[in-house]
Scaffold this active site. Sequence first.
Site, PDB file in Angstrom:
ATOM      1  N   ARG A  28      14.680  12.307   0.621  1.00  0.00           N
ATOM      2  CA  ARG A  28      13.822  10.926   0.754  1.00  0.00           C
ATOM      3  C   ARG A  28      13.817   9.952  -0.495  1.00  0.00           C
ATOM      4  NH1 ARG A  28       9.090  10.427   3.429  1.00  0.00           N
ATOM      5  NH2 ARG A  28       8.117   9.447   1.346  1.00  0.00           N
ATOM      6  N   GLN A  85       3.215   6.592   2.551  1.00  0.00           N
ATOM      7  CA  GLN A  85       3.235   7.920   2.778  1.00  0.00           C
ATOM      8  C   GLN A  85       2.266   8.909   1.564  1.00  0.00           C
ATOM      9  OE1 GLN A  85       4.881  10.004   5.252  1.00  0.00           O
ATOM     10  NE2 GLN A  85       3.877  11.571   4.130  1.00  0.00           N
ATOM     11  N   GLY A 141       0.707  -1.065   0.103  1.00  0.00           N
ATOM     12  CA  GLY A 141      -0.127  -0.063  -0.098  1.00  0.00           C
ATOM     13  C   GLY A 141       0.847   1.052   0.261  1.00  0.00           C
ATOM     14  N   GLY A 149       5.742  14.248  -3.886  1.00  0.00           N
ATOM     15  CA  GLY A 149       5.468  12.865  -4.062  1.00  0.00           C
ATOM     16  C   GLY A 149       5.211  12.368  -5.430  1.00  0.00           C
ATOM     17  N   GLU A 150       5.683  13.114  -6.516  1.00  0.00           N
ATOM     18  CA  GLU A 150       5.354  12.593  -7.925  1.00  0.00           C
ATOM     19  C   GLU A 150       5.760  11.364  -8.209  1.00  0.00           C
ATOM     20  OE1 GLU A 150       6.245  15.905 -10.739  1.00  0.00           O
ATOM     21  OE2 GLU A 150       6.079  14.639 -12.338  1.00  0.00           O
ATOM     22  N   ARG A 151       6.945  10.832  -7.795  1.00  0.00           N
ATOM     23  CA  ARG A 151       7.228   9.520  -8.019  1.00  0.00           C
ATOM     24  C   ARG A 151       6.189   8.697  -7.590  1.00  0.00           C
ATOM     25  NH1 ARG A 151      10.982   7.073  -5.345  1.00  0.00           N
ATOM     26  NH2 ARG A 151      11.842   5.535  -6.803  1.00  0.00           N
TER      27      ARG A 151
END
Length: 574
Positions: A115, A58, A55, A75-77
């Site tokens: 990150r 984050q 899942g 968080g585009e990846r």
Amino acid sequence: MKTNENNTTTAIAAQSTKSTVLLSIDKIRPNPNNPRRSYDENALAELAASIATHGLIQPIRVRAAEQDGYIIVCGERRYRAVQLLGQTEIEAIVDTAPADERAIFDLALSENIQREEMPPLDEAEAYKAAMQTLRGDAAAVAARFGKSEQYIYYRMKLDELIPDIKKLLRENSITLGLAMELARYGKDLQKTICKDRLKNEEGWRKYSVKEFKRMVDAHYTNDLARYRFDQTACAACKYNANTYDMFATGSGRCTNRECLEAKNREFIERKSGELIAQNPKFILCKDRYGYDDHDKAVEHMTENGVECKAFEYGQVQEMPAIPAEPCPADYAADADYTAAMQIYEQQKKAAEEKTADLLAKHDAGAIRIFVKTSRDDARLVYVNQAAKGRESTGELIARLEEKKIRNTELAHEKTVEAVRQIVRDEEIAPTPFTQLEDNILYYIMLGSLRREHLAAVGFPKAYYLTSEQKIAVVNALTDEQRDLITRDFLVKSLTSDIGFDKTGKQLLMEFAALHHKEKYEITKAQFDEEYTKRNDRLDERIAVAEAQEKAKTKAAKKEGKTGKNSKKMTKKAA
């Protein structure tokens, strides 16, 4: 808390920035100002597989777009990985605060750097943009993202690569190390190297950085520190590689081979002429075989009537060299400088006496002195005279014995050179650490032993340890001596600036706290106090600036209300 996207806009706006909602994928758009420009397909596939199994751990972070939908803040990846899985919704945190482009950029950059593994070229462009945001302050960028100034600078240098080399880096056809080395050169040299050496895998693509640099030096550039001509004009020359490197040290490297060779030949010819002028019997000489750049200077001089004699390899012997005088600035203590001067005077006297003896032999006809060029200099050499019919059997045998000794030395020198290459290039099988390797390690570390600790290893009167003395110490080490040698090596390594990153600095702090606790705490407290006061003053200035801005806003609102009331009064009067 999770809610469905179909909830009312009012409900979403009322949520804190920590709220998580489920958003439709087709209503989310990537941020056009995202510092990350490229995404590794294999890495995305691995991330998608992880999300499918575990899942989305984050949620991504978004903000409302000016029109419909949302724009990704970070968080585009994860967003792209969810798209790969064919999912239609994704968990997200919605920022409800007004958009602050600088803050959004900083947040995206921090996430990508801290990150997720960010491609070096994207990182270079991002730091360049951050520099513009922070008005060109590298220290501020370094502090903001937890990197050293040198790291920031060298990453930004990648942005100066020509497009063809950038493409090779993005495709992983060359290593980051090679790309960073190429970025140190001007674009013209980059184009030449790319065209000549990087077009296919048979070229220099797979070289280590050290080997690549050596090849570039050999074929395109040269270290100016290796040359002796006047380099005043070279310091600011556009062909000096140092002009492209803010953190460079030394004289630099010349990328204009034609100019470099011309200056070097001119220097060699001038130096040769000065030496020949010392004595009418001195003439030029060269090796019979081999050809180097400095031989061009010899050719030019012989074309202009300078006599030159060719000798076989090993036939010419060096005249003694006068040592360089020690500089007081190079020594921490007066006693060290005094000792160095004593050694210098002894070596100088010995060289002068040997030179006088050889000059006397030259005048007597026993030897012949010549001027010989090297790659970057000209110097006096001599050849023993063995006139035909006058060399005795004893002299012949002595001369041949000298050649035997020299051949033995040459065999050792050539062996060492070849073995060094083997040790550097060949892999070593995983075997237990041997006593020999332990001895080698301590022999190397003894080079860092402090002078005040020489007595502890048995040499109280020495100023430094010779090779023989080091071997004697290594062969009879006690546990106390091992600790002392290792600790001095650590001290020298920890107090060196070479390759010292953020973690290294932290280790230095911990080492100081362990061994010099009181002085460390006093020093730390002193600077903490000083810079805390500075920050307090900055906070005061920020508070004043904010108060002024609030007052200005309040005055503007008041003026706007006054204007509206005036208009109403005018209408009523009419």
